[in-house]
Design an enzyme around this catalytic site. Sequence first.
Site, PDB file in Angstrom:
ATOM      1  CB  CYS A 276      -0.986  -0.015   1.168  1.00 16.15           C
ATOM      2  SG  CYS A 276      -0.252   0.116   2.818  1.00 16.15           S
ATOM      3  CG  HIS A 324      -4.618  -0.016   3.783  1.00 15.72           C
ATOM      4  ND1 HIS A 324      -3.876  -0.969   3.120  1.00 15.72           N
ATOM      5  CD2 HIS A 324      -5.503   0.459   2.860  1.00 15.72           C
ATOM      6  CE1 HIS A 324      -4.296  -1.079   1.876  1.00 15.72           C
ATOM      7  NE2 HIS A 324      -5.269  -0.209   1.681  1.00 15.72           N
ATOM      8  CG  HIS A 336      -6.633   0.239  -1.732  1.00 20.57           C
ATOM      9  ND1 HIS A 336      -6.860  -0.354  -0.503  1.00 20.57           N
ATOM     10  CD2 HIS A 336      -7.598  -0.279  -2.555  1.00 20.57           C
ATOM     11  CE1 HIS A 336      -7.893  -1.177  -0.582  1.00 20.57           C
ATOM     12  NE2 HIS A 336      -8.353  -1.151  -1.805  1.00 20.57           N
TER      13      HIS A 336
END
Length: 361
Positions: A276, A324, A336
């Site tokens: 990520c 994240h 993402h």
Amino acid sequence: MASHARPKQRSSTGSAAARTAATIAIAGAASATMLTESSTAEPRLTAAQAQARVDRLYEEAETATEAYNGARERADTARAAIEHLQDELARRTGRVNATRDRLGTIATAQYRSGGIDPTVQLALDSTPAEYLERAQFIDQLGNRASAALRTLAAQRRELTQVRHEADSELSTLRGAQDELRVHKRTVEDKLKAAQAILDRLTAAERAAVEASGPTLTSRAARGVSGGGRTALSGGSRTAGDVPAPSARAAQAVSFAYGALGLPYVWGATGPSSYDCSGLTQAAWRSAGVSLPRTTYTQINAGTRVSRSQLQPGDLVFFYSGVSHVGLYIGNGQMIHAAHPGAPVRIAPIDEMPFAGATRPA
């Protein structure tokens, strides 16, 4: 007359009792075993329960991944510093040797003219520690050796300092390498546990898990075409039609669109796979902006913005541990790198607990 003793007979009652006791013991042991096996057996999970567990394991894996990324960044920094310090040590050692050679030349000249100055002999024969303890003798010299001795003392002090710095960086490197091993094991264990849960599901149950929630590509992402545009359900407008606030933000968004479909690989920074924070770092790097490596540091690399102020190019962070990150593209959507087994994709920012957002400079 011989007497005939009657042989003793085994008690049928005692034998039966023994057999009964043994049977009861065996049955009891079997029952205990069955109860133990029953109590320790993994309960069968519904699709919803499997979804929740897998999501949780992926979140924990990503937390460990970001810790791994941070440790790797520290290791890389320490390794680069060690290389620089090794070069510096070589240069300074060369200077010390050159100064000692000059002192040797002076000593040779003094010997030919009638003997070696005792202070010069001290510098040539003593260990660095012994010499530095007696450095006060340098001030008593009034000839050419005086300047060379002062230079040698200073160079030795500097050389010692560089060695201390190199030792410190080496300690940092070793500590970071230990962290890497720990976090690597944690990530691998979490991912194996998640896969084990998915493997225990039937095909229908696994399909149900994959049809909802953050563990699977969202409906928006399923609509990604070869051109990198994704139609949002409920309207004809695409997320990519929302104008970016700057040319750099537009470039970062364009880069993220170009990464759609690439696999998630934990610790990866491209160009063929990403995690990520590796994706967001690479996206903004393409726009000429250097972001730090981890989610924990990226959230502070820019201006904080509220959810209502989000614009394309902003970094959006999730979970209480800020483990994240995605790149906002407008209309409540982001691009993402989700987790292993899922490609880089478009997804709604509502699918995970929102933790904050920042706008890189």
